[in-house]
Structures are given as structure tokens and as C-alpha cells.
Design a protein around this motif. Structure first.
Motif, short mmCIF file in Angstrom:
data_model
loop_
_atom_site.label_atom_id
_atom_site.label_comp_id
_atom_site.label_asym_id
_atom_site.label_seq_id
_atom_site.Cartn_x
_atom_site.Cartn_y
_atom_site.Cartn_z
N GLY A 21 0.93 -1.13 -0.06
CA GLY A 21 -0.05 0.07 -0.38
C GLY A 21 1.06 1.12 0.00
O GLY A 21 1.83 0.95 -0.10
N VAL A 22 0.22 2.28 -0.81
CA VAL A 22 1.52 3.66 -0.61
C VAL A 22 0.14 5.08 -0.22
O VAL A 22 0.64 5.92 -0.79
N PHE A 23 -0.31 4.83 0.76
CA PHE A 23 -1.19 5.66 1.41
C PHE A 23 0.04 6.02 2.29
O PHE A 23 -0.08 6.06 2.97
N TYR A 51 -4.04 9.96 -3.71
CA TYR A 51 -2.55 9.90 -2.90
C TYR A 51 -1.59 10.40 -3.62
O TYR A 51 -0.81 10.85 -3.30
N HIS A 109 -13.42 4.71 -4.85
CA HIS A 109 -12.52 4.22 -3.31
C HIS A 109 -13.65 4.55 -2.25
O HIS A 109 -13.55 3.73 -1.52
N TRP A 110 -15.16 5.16 -2.59
CA TRP A 110 -16.38 5.48 -1.24
C TRP A 110 -17.29 4.89 -1.98
O TRP A 110 -17.88 5.57 -2.86
N ASN A 142 -14.64 0.32 0.30
CA ASN A 142 -15.57 0.66 1.76
C ASN A 142 -17.13 0.12 1.85
O ASN A 142 -17.63 1.12 1.96
N GLN A 163 -12.47 -2.91 -1.57
CA GLN A 163 -11.12 -2.99 -0.60
C GLN A 163 -12.08 -2.06 1.16
O GLN A 163 -12.21 -1.24 0.81
N TRP A 189 -7.59 -2.83 4.28
CA TRP A 189 -6.73 -1.56 4.33
C TRP A 189 -6.79 -1.82 6.15
O TRP A 189 -7.03 -2.36 6.58
N ALA A 190 -5.49 -0.98 6.02
CA ALA A 190 -4.87 -0.35 7.41
C ALA A 190 -4.71 -2.29 8.24
O ALA A 190 -5.27 -2.14 9.22
N GLY A 193 -3.21 -1.80 11.14
CA GLY A 193 -3.58 -0.99 12.22
C GLY A 193 -3.61 0.92 11.54
O GLY A 193 -2.80 1.63 12.58
N GLY A 194 -2.85 0.89 10.76
CA GLY A 194 -1.87 2.14 10.57
C GLY A 194 -2.94 3.29 10.98
O GLY A 194 -2.55 4.53 11.22
N ARG A 198 -2.51 6.86 12.85
CA ARG A 198 -2.61 8.24 12.32
C ARG A 198 -3.76 8.85 13.62
O ARG A 198 -3.66 9.96 13.16
N PRO A 243 -0.36 -3.78 3.40
CA PRO A 243 0.57 -3.11 4.20
C PRO A 243 1.13 -2.28 3.47
O PRO A 243 1.75 -2.87 2.26
N ARG A 247 9.68 1.81 4.60
CA ARG A 247 11.11 1.77 5.34
C ARG A 247 11.33 0.28 4.43
O ARG A 247 10.71 -0.42 4.56
N ARG A 250 11.13 -2.71 6.86
CA ARG A 250 10.10 -3.51 6.74
C ARG A 250 8.97 -3.07 5.57
O ARG A 250 8.07 -4.38 5.66
N1 LIG Z 1 -9.09 2.51 0.09
C1 LIG Z 1 -9.24 3.46 1.52
O1 LIG Z 1 -10.01 3.61 1.70
C2 LIG Z 1 -7.83 2.95 1.79
C3 LIG Z 1 -7.62 3.68 3.56
C4 LIG Z 1 -6.25 3.41 3.75
C5 LIG Z 1 -5.91 2.79 3.08
N2 LIG Z 1 -5.92 1.64 1.97
C6 LIG Z 1 -4.56 1.11 1.20
O2 LIG Z 1 -4.17 0.43 2.22
C7 LIG Z 1 -3.07 0.36 2.46
C8 LIG Z 1 -2.50 -0.08 4.23
O3 LIG Z 1 -2.96 0.84 4.64
P1 LIG Z 1 -2.43 2.09 5.95
O4 LIG Z 1 -1.79 1.97 4.98
O5 LIG Z 1 -3.84 2.68 6.40
O6 LIG Z 1 -2.08 1.47 6.58
P2 LIG Z 1 -1.00 -0.02 7.56
O7 LIG Z 1 -0.63 -1.17 6.13
O8 LIG Z 1 -2.44 -0.89 8.36
O9 LIG Z 1 0.11 0.48 8.38
C9 LIG Z 1 1.23 1.43 7.66
C10 LIG Z 1 1.55 1.99 9.00
O10 LIG Z 1 2.78 0.97 9.81
C11 LIG Z 1 4.12 1.18 10.24
N3 LIG Z 1 4.27 0.54 9.41
C12 LIG Z 1 4.53 -0.52 7.70
N4 LIG Z 1 5.74 -2.14 9.01
C13 LIG Z 1 5.51 -1.84 9.62
C14 LIG Z 1 6.73 -2.70 10.63
N5 LIG Z 1 6.20 -3.84 10.05
N6 LIG Z 1 6.48 -2.88 12.10
C15 LIG Z 1 5.96 -1.40 12.07
N7 LIG Z 1 5.38 -0.56 11.45
C16 LIG Z 1 4.99 -1.00 10.66
C17 LIG Z 1 3.90 2.60 8.63
O11 LIG Z 1 4.80 3.01 9.47
P3 LIG Z 1 6.52 3.33 8.01
O12 LIG Z 1 6.05 3.88 6.64
O13 LIG Z 1 6.79 4.36 8.62
O14 LIG Z 1 7.18 2.13 7.64
C18 LIG Z 1 2.43 2.86 9.37
O15 LIG Z 1 3.13 4.16 9.66
C19 LIG Z 1 -2.41 1.98 2.13
O16 LIG Z 1 -1.68 2.07 2.39
C20 LIG Z 1 -3.57 1.84 0.99
O17 LIG Z 1 -2.84 1.40 0.25
C21 LIG Z 1 -7.71 2.42 1.58
#
Ligand SMILES: NC(=O)c1ccc[n+]([C@@H]2O[C@H](COP(=O)([O-])OP(=O)(O)OC[C@H]3O[C@@H](n4cnc5c(N)ncnc54)[C@H](OP(=O)(O)O)[C@@H]3O)[C@@H](O)[C@H]2O)c1
Length: 298
Positions: A21-23, A51, A109-110, A142, A163, A189-190, A193-194, A198, A243, A247, A250
């Protein structure tokens, strides 16, 4: 090199289950992240017009040296572009920014629950884009079960993917069941727990999912990281999982999950962390002004 497990979409197109993911990946870092991910074995990248990093995703794909057909690129239509003609134009703009000849998966997207006619018009445009080969699969994001029912009642093509926010604190049982009934792949997504990073206030007194003692305990016993355990929890349930990290270490570690599976008791313990509460926006009330966003300045 390890390869992601594959999922078959309902139109027969194969999709890697595990992607990047690249959000909130800054555009100037995204090409490097995408190339690093593809070198580590990822074959799916999830971006969105909103994004503001589609150009960088395309650069990262090209810099990897991989053949176009070996990489699966998802992008999403932002809600300000809902409507038939606007959606067609927005898709072409995304294709241009990505610098690719087609999109593999294009998502609404939504849902706009308060303007569902426009949502349906956008979906009809997506059906045309699919028929014309501009996109290989179309899906939604969503969507709650009622939105899926409304969409499916009014259109020809069943979405290939839904998604949604999905992590150990919000396991989305009803939406998953609705997806499954319709043959739609659930994509999380998340996933690690991203959204809590936030919005830390959403956690209340609970730790971040990556720090929860149940997950930390399973991780310690298996010699894996908490993130790896949670990513495995998604894959073991047949979800696609995307995810995000900027980095390289990661990015690599999050893909290094293909040599183990979780036992049924471990899956059940993680399922039991569900709070039933989403941390992201509510799809019932999501509207064009929920986020100020301008996807035209790219
Ligand atoms: N459709 C939608 O509405 C929607 C909404 C949100 C997200 N998304 C998609 O879903 C993807 C993933 O969701 P997300 O970005 O919200 O959250 P996520 O992937 O659950 O978490 C990302 C966060 O976790 C950190 N992280 C990554 N790997 C880690 C590890 N191994 N240990 C500890 N921390 C770690 C990242 O920090 P660092 O980057 O500093 O490593 C970042 O802060 C998005 O990037 C996007 O493509 C879609």
C-alpha cells in the motif's frame, strides 16, 4: 524468490494476495518503495488518484525492470470524479500519470450513500472501461453490505474486490460474509492498524494492534514480528492484504510471511480482539467534502 499466494478474481484474472500500500507514502519516496517491494517479491501495488503518487508508482514499476504483465497495479476513482463522463476521464488521467497502458484493478474509492445515483453512474463507466480493456478488473472500496446490494441490483458486473478497513480490532464479519456470498475478494486496508497511528485517540485505553499482548505473544512464540503475525492472519483467512511502509526493511519483512501459517487457536485469539468499532470514516456518511482533496494538481 518467494511469491505471494494468488487469488482468482470473479472474472478469472489472477491477483496476488499480498501487496504494497502507498497511502501517505510521499511522492518523492514512493518510486523507491515500489521498486524495493518489487525486488523483494511483491507483485501488487495499491495506490489511488487521491494519494497523489500515481506517477511515482509508475516510475517504481518501470525501474524494477519487471515486465508490465508481471505487476498488478490497483488505483481508485476519487469521489469528486463520480458520474459517468467524469469517471471515464479520471481513469484516463490515472493511466497517463501511471504511465502504463492499462490498470489491473480500478476501484470506486468510497460509496456516496447520499448520492448513490452518482456512485452508480461511476460504476457504469467502470463497466465500460472493463469492456474496453482499459482496466482488467473493477471493484469497490468501503462498501457495506447494503451498498453492495444496491450496486448489484442496478448493474451488470459484480465487483471483483471490496477493499475495506479490516484489522484485528475491526474484523468486519458482516461485510466479509456479504463479499463471500457475491464471490467478491475481501481486501484489507489498514491491515496492521495503520489507522491507529494516524488517530491514536481511537484506541482509547487499548494498545496499538502491533503492541497488543495477544499478538506479541503469538509473535514471540513463533519467532516472528507482530506485523508478520497480523499479515499472516489476513492471508490465512483468504483476504488480500496491502500493508504500507516507506522503510525498505519493513517492506521486506512484511513480505517475509510465506513460510508459516497460524494455527486455528491463534487465528481465533486474534479474531477475539474485535471491538466492532471502525477507526476510519463511516461509509454511511462519507461525502465529497469528508476530505478536502484535489486530484487535479498532479
Ligand atoms: N480504500 C481506502 O479507503 C483505504 C484507506 C486507507 C488505506 N488504504 C490502502 O491500504 C494500505 C494499507 O493501509 P494503511 O497504510 O492505512 O495502514 P497499515 O498498512 O496497516 O499500516 C501502515 C503503518 O504501519 C507502519 N508499519 C509498516 N510496517 C510495519 C512494521 N513491520 N512494523 C511496524 N510498523 C510498520 C508504517 O510506517 P512506515 O511507513 O514508517 O514504515 C505505517 O505508519 C494503504 O497504504 C492504502 O494503499 C485504502
Amino acid at each position: 524468490m518467494n511469491r505471494s499466494p494468488m487469488l482468482a478474481l470473479n472474472n478469472g484474472v489472477p491477483m496476488p494476495a499480498l501487496g504494497l500500500g502507498v497511502f501517505l507514502s510521499p511522492a518523492e519516496q514512493t518510486a523507491r518503495c515500489v521498486t524495493a517491494a518489487l525486488r523483494a517479491g511483491y507483485r501488487l501495488v495499491d495506490t489511488a488518484a487521491v494519494y497523489l503518487n500515481e506517477r511515482a508508482v509508475g516510475e517504481g514499476v518501470r525501474a524494477s525492470g519487471l515486465a508490465r504483465d508481471d505487476v498488478f497495479v490497483t488505483t481508485k476513482l476519487w469521489v469528486t470524479d463520480f458520474g459517468y463522463d467524469k469517471a471515464l476521464a479520471a481513469c484516463e488521467a490515472s493511466i497517463q500519470r501511471l504511465g502504463l497502458d492499462h490498470i489491473d484493478l480500478y476501484l470506486l474509492h468510497w460509496p456516496l450513500a447520499g448520492a448513490f445515483d452518482r456512485t452508480l453512474d461511476a460504476w457504469r463507466a467502470m463497466e465500460r472501461l472493463l469492456a474496453e480493456g482499459r482496466v482488467r478488473a473493477i471493484g469497490v472500496s468501503n462498501f457495506m453490505p447494503e451498498h453492495l446490494a444496491q450496486l448489484c441490483a442496478a448493474s451488470e458486473v459484480i465487483p471483483a474486490v471490496n477493499q475495506v478497513e479490516l484489522h484485528p480490532y475491526f474484523v468486519q464479519a458482516e461485510t466479509r460474509a456479504a463479499n463471500e456470498r457475491l464471490g467478491i475478494v475481501t481486501q484489507s486496508w489498514a491491515p496492521i492498524g495503520g489507522v491507529f497511528g494516524r488517530k491514536p485517540e481511537m484506541q482509547g485505553s487499548a494498545p496499538h494492534p502491533l503492541e497488543h499482548p495477544v499478538i506479541a505473544g503469538i509473535a514471540a512464540r513463533l519467532g516472528k514480528s507482530p506485523a508478520q503475525v497480523i499479515i499472516r492472519w489476513h492471508l490465512d483467512q483468504g483476504f488480500s492484504v496491502i500493508p504500507k511502509s516507506v522503510r525498505t526493511e519493513r517492506i521486506r519483512a512484511n513480505f517475509d510471511v510465506l513460510d508459516f501459517t497460524l494455527a486455528a487457536e491463534d487465528l481465533a485469539q486474534i479474531d477475539a480482539l474485535d471491538t466492532g468499532q471502525r477507526a476510519g470514516p463511516d461509509p454511511q456518511t462519507f461525502a465529497v467534502d469528508t476530505y478536502p482533496a484535489d486530484v487535479y494538481d498532479q
